[in-house]
Motif scaffolding. Structure first.
Motif, PDB file in Angstrom:
ATOM      1  N   PRO A  68      19.666   8.132   0.864  1.00  0.00           N
ATOM      2  CA  PRO A  68      19.381   9.486   0.361  1.00  0.00           C
ATOM      3  C   PRO A  68      17.883   9.736   0.130  1.00  0.00           C
ATOM      4  N   PHE A  69      17.147   8.703  -0.262  1.00  0.00           N
ATOM      5  CA  PHE A  69      15.704   8.844  -0.448  1.00  0.00           C
ATOM      6  C   PHE A  69      15.012   9.022   0.908  1.00  0.00           C
ATOM      7  N   GLN A  70      15.473   8.286   1.907  1.00  0.00           N
ATOM      8  CA  GLN A  70      14.918   8.426   3.253  1.00  0.00           C
ATOM      9  C   GLN A  70      15.169   9.823   3.803  1.00  0.00           C
ATOM     10  N   GLU A  71      16.381  10.307   3.632  1.00  0.00           N
ATOM     11  CA  GLU A  71      16.734  11.626   4.155  1.00  0.00           C
ATOM     12  C   GLU A  71      15.935  12.730   3.478  1.00  0.00           C
ATOM     13  N   ALA A  72      15.721  12.600   2.169  1.00  0.00           N
ATOM     14  CA  ALA A  72      15.007  13.634   1.423  1.00  0.00           C
ATOM     15  C   ALA A  72      13.532  13.722   1.803  1.00  0.00           C
ATOM     16  N   THR A  73      12.954  12.612   2.275  1.00  0.00           N
ATOM     17  CA  THR A  73      11.517  12.588   2.587  1.00  0.00           C
ATOM     18  C   THR A  73      11.236  12.568   4.087  1.00  0.00           C
ATOM     19  N   ALA A  74      12.253  12.815   4.895  1.00  0.00           N
ATOM     20  CA  ALA A  74      12.097  12.722   6.352  1.00  0.00           C
ATOM     21  C   ALA A  74      11.078  13.706   6.915  1.00  0.00           C
ATOM     22  N   GLY A  75      10.853  14.810   6.223  1.00  0.00           N
ATOM     23  CA  GLY A  75       9.942  15.822   6.742  1.00  0.00           C
ATOM     24  C   GLY A  75       8.513  15.736   6.224  1.00  0.00           C
ATOM     25  N   THR A  76       8.180  14.681   5.515  1.00  0.00           N
ATOM     26  CA  THR A  76       6.854  14.586   4.891  1.00  0.00           C
ATOM     27  C   THR A  76       5.722  14.669   5.916  1.00  0.00           C
ATOM     28  N   ALA A  77       5.835  13.972   7.023  1.00  0.00           N
ATOM     29  CA  ALA A  77       4.744  13.913   8.006  1.00  0.00           C
ATOM     30  C   ALA A  77       4.399  15.282   8.564  1.00  0.00           C
ATOM     31  N   ALA A  78       5.397  16.134   8.731  1.00  0.00           N
ATOM     32  CA  ALA A  78       5.179  17.440   9.357  1.00  0.00           C
ATOM     33  C   ALA A  78       4.241  18.328   8.550  1.00  0.00           C
ATOM     34  N   ALA A  79       4.080  18.035   7.282  1.00  0.00           N
ATOM     35  CA  ALA A  79       3.242  18.873   6.421  1.00  0.00           C
ATOM     36  C   ALA A  79       1.751  18.561   6.549  1.00  0.00           C
ATOM     37  N   PHE A  80       1.403  17.522   7.325  1.00  0.00           N
ATOM     38  CA  PHE A  80       0.002  17.090   7.390  1.00  0.00           C
ATOM     39  C   PHE A  80      -0.531  17.129   8.823  1.00  0.00           C
ATOM     40  N   LYS A  81      -1.522  17.981   9.046  1.00  0.00           N
ATOM     41  CA  LYS A  81      -2.098  18.146  10.383  1.00  0.00           C
ATOM     42  C   LYS A  81      -2.822  16.890  10.853  1.00  0.00           C
ATOM     43  N   ASN A  82      -3.309  16.077   9.899  1.00  0.00           N
ATOM     44  CA  ASN A  82      -4.079  14.890  10.280  1.00  0.00           C
ATOM     45  C   ASN A  82      -3.200  13.678  10.610  1.00  0.00           C
ATOM     46  N   ILE A  83      -1.899  13.839  10.452  1.00  0.00           N
ATOM     47  CA  ILE A  83      -0.989  12.760  10.815  1.00  0.00           C
ATOM     48  C   ILE A  83      -0.467  13.029  12.220  1.00  0.00           C
ATOM     49  N   ASP A  84      -0.869  12.197  13.148  1.00  0.00           N
ATOM     50  CA  ASP A  84      -0.531  12.360  14.554  1.00  0.00           C
ATOM     51  C   ASP A  84       0.887  11.838  14.820  1.00  0.00           C
ATOM     52  N   PRO A  85       1.799  12.692  15.276  1.00  0.00           N
ATOM     53  CA  PRO A  85       3.165  12.237  15.561  1.00  0.00           C
ATOM     54  C   PRO A  85       3.209  11.078  16.557  1.00  0.00           C
ATOM     55  N   ALA A  86       2.243  11.049  17.479  1.00  0.00           N
ATOM     56  CA  ALA A  86       2.214   9.962  18.463  1.00  0.00           C
ATOM     57  C   ALA A  86       1.931   8.620  17.791  1.00  0.00           C
ATOM     58  N   VAL A  87       1.066   8.638  16.769  1.00  0.00           N
ATOM     59  CA  VAL A  87       0.757   7.413  16.033  1.00  0.00           C
ATOM     60  C   VAL A  87       1.974   6.968  15.229  1.00  0.00           C
ATOM     61  N   VAL A  88       2.654   7.927  14.626  1.00  0.00           N
ATOM     62  CA  VAL A  88       3.874   7.609  13.884  1.00  0.00           C
ATOM     63  C   VAL A  88       4.896   6.948  14.813  1.00  0.00           C
ATOM     64  N   ALA A  89       5.040   7.502  16.010  1.00  0.00           N
ATOM     65  CA  ALA A  89       5.985   6.950  16.977  1.00  0.00           C
ATOM     66  C   ALA A  89       5.596   5.523  17.382  1.00  0.00           C
ATOM     67  N   LYS A  90       4.302   5.270  17.587  1.00  0.00           N
ATOM     68  CA  LYS A  90       3.833   3.920  17.943  1.00  0.00           C
ATOM     69  C   LYS A  90       4.133   2.918  16.830  1.00  0.00           C
ATOM     70  N   ILE A  91       3.904   3.362  15.577  1.00  0.00           N
ATOM     71  CA  ILE A  91       4.154   2.476  14.438  1.00  0.00           C
ATOM     72  C   ILE A  91       5.633   2.130  14.354  1.00  0.00           C
ATOM     73  N   LYS A  92       6.485   3.122  14.501  1.00  0.00           N
ATOM     74  CA  LYS A  92       7.925   2.865  14.414  1.00  0.00           C
ATOM     75  C   LYS A  92       8.397   1.983  15.566  1.00  0.00           C
ATOM     76  N   ALA A  93       7.808   2.191  16.747  1.00  0.00           N
ATOM     77  CA  ALA A  93       8.193   1.388  17.913  1.00  0.00           C
ATOM     78  C   ALA A  93       7.822  -0.078  17.744  1.00  0.00           C
ATOM     79  N   ALA A  94       6.785  -0.346  16.960  1.00  0.00           N
ATOM     80  CA  ALA A  94       6.336  -1.719  16.749  1.00  0.00           C
ATOM     81  C   ALA A  94       7.324  -2.555  15.962  1.00  0.00           C
ATOM     82  N   ALA A  95       8.306  -1.906  15.357  1.00  0.00           N
ATOM     83  CA  ALA A  95       9.323  -2.633  14.593  1.00  0.00           C
ATOM     84  C   ALA A  95      10.308  -3.349  15.520  1.00  0.00           C
ATOM     85  N   ASN A  96      10.345  -2.940  16.764  1.00  0.00           N
ATOM     86  CA  ASN A  96      11.331  -3.491  17.720  1.00  0.00           C
ATOM     87  C   ASN A  96      10.844  -4.807  18.337  1.00  0.00           C
TER      88      ASN A  96
END
Length: 320
Positions: free
Chosen positions: A292-320
């Motif tokens: 429930p905490f994850q779901e509630a904060t899922a949209g946090t990144a979208a509020a910040f122009k300086n957070i690059d979605p591509a970088v977020v995707a690279k970070i998440k992909a590194a978990a694999n």
């Protein structure tokens, strides 16, 4: 040749050769002397002293002796502070792109975080400090951030309206607003008193901070949300760095690699040990369903122009 002759003559006459000047590096941080960051700075000082044969010394100033974290970072820019190890809280104001590492539930585990910070992603973020007059040296570990509070927290609903201290970090503030809390940014030096006086009801920090600052005296519950992996960033003043010789820079860079491994290992060990000690001190430790905490904060990144979605995707992909 003349210098050799002069030194030989001095030795024959019983005079000692002039000693090499000692380079002193003043390093500040905001934690107690029991925290893994302080212990790692002690280790770093030992390594640098040995590698430089005593010609480089690191003087350590713990517990905000050189100022609050933002003040230390500003001191790096001015050259009044040589080195500082700080949390990411104040750093987003200097390097906005750094906000990506503060996103909630971004990292799967510590190994995932280490992999990212030691990769081109993490090193690229450190490189951005150079335009701010700062040299980024390494990513250390402050630990996984969890909640402490005066009343039990088992779901986001329990946070509704709760006055919760956060770092002066816009990403953290936004995430807790999404969770329904009333986040109050506050410098660390004011937190314990504010908790004891009821100015705030809760705070969030890694276990090592909670224990080393005796928060069991003013907080009853520790909820293991582990919502953010908290790095500590080892930084150096560009002004001070440029005063070092290339050999001294190499010594410090190589020593930092060894100290970083030591710091991370110590942080992980102390977190395990101190969780048990907090329970012994009477804190009630709660494991919760983090979904429930994850779901509630899922949209946090979208509020910040300086957070690059591509970088977020690279970070998440590194978990694999």
């Amino acid at each position: 040749m003349n210098r050799i002759i002069a030194l030989t003559a001095a030795a024959l006459l019983g005079f000692a050769a002039p000693a090499a000047a000692t380079t002193v590096i003043k390093a500040g941080h905001g934690t107690h002397t029991t925290h893994p960051t302080h212990l790692a700075l002690v280790k770093l000082a030992e390594i640098v002293d040995a590698k430089s044969h005593g010609e480089m010394k690191i003087e350590i100033y713990p517990d905000r002796q050189l100022g609050e974290e933002r003040e230390m970072v500003e001191g790096l820019q001015l050259g009044t502070v040589d080195m500082a190890v700080v949390s990411t809280g104040p750093l987003v104001a200097f390097v906005p792109e750094l906000g990506v590492v503060d996103l909630p539930f971004l990292f799967k585990n510590s190994q995932h975080a280490y992999k990212v910070f030691d990769s081109e992603i993490g090193q690229g973020l450190l490189a951005k400090f150079e335009t701010r007059g700062i040299v980024g040296l390494a990513w250390w570990e402050n630990g996984w951030r969890s909640l402490t509070s005066k009343k039990v927290v088992k779901s986001p609903a329990d946070l509704k309206g709760m006055k919760l201290r956060t770092m002066q970090n816009p990403v953290h503030i936004a995430a807790f607003k999404e969770l329904g809390a009333a986040p109050i940014p506050m410098v660390w030096g004011e937190v314990f008193t504010s908790l004891s006086q009821g100015v705030i009801d809760a705070q969030e920090n890694p276990v090592t901070i909670i224990y080393s600052n005796s928060l069991w005296e003013v907080q009853k519950y520790l909820t293991l949300t582990r919502h953010v992996y908290g790095p500590h960033v080892a930084l150096f003043s560009k002004i001070a760095w440029d005063r070092l010789t290339p050999d001294q820079q190499k010594i410090l860079t190589e020593a930092m690699i060894e100290a970083t491994a030591y710091q991370r290992e110590t942080s992980a060990r102390l977190e395990t040990e101190q969780l048990k000690l907090l329970a012994d001190k009477g804190m009630i430790i709660e494991d919760v369903d983090i979904v429930p905490f994850q779901e509630a904060t899922a949209g946090t990144a979208a509020a910040f122009k300086n957070i690059d979605p591509a970088v977020v995707a690279k970070i998440k992909a590194a978990a694999n």
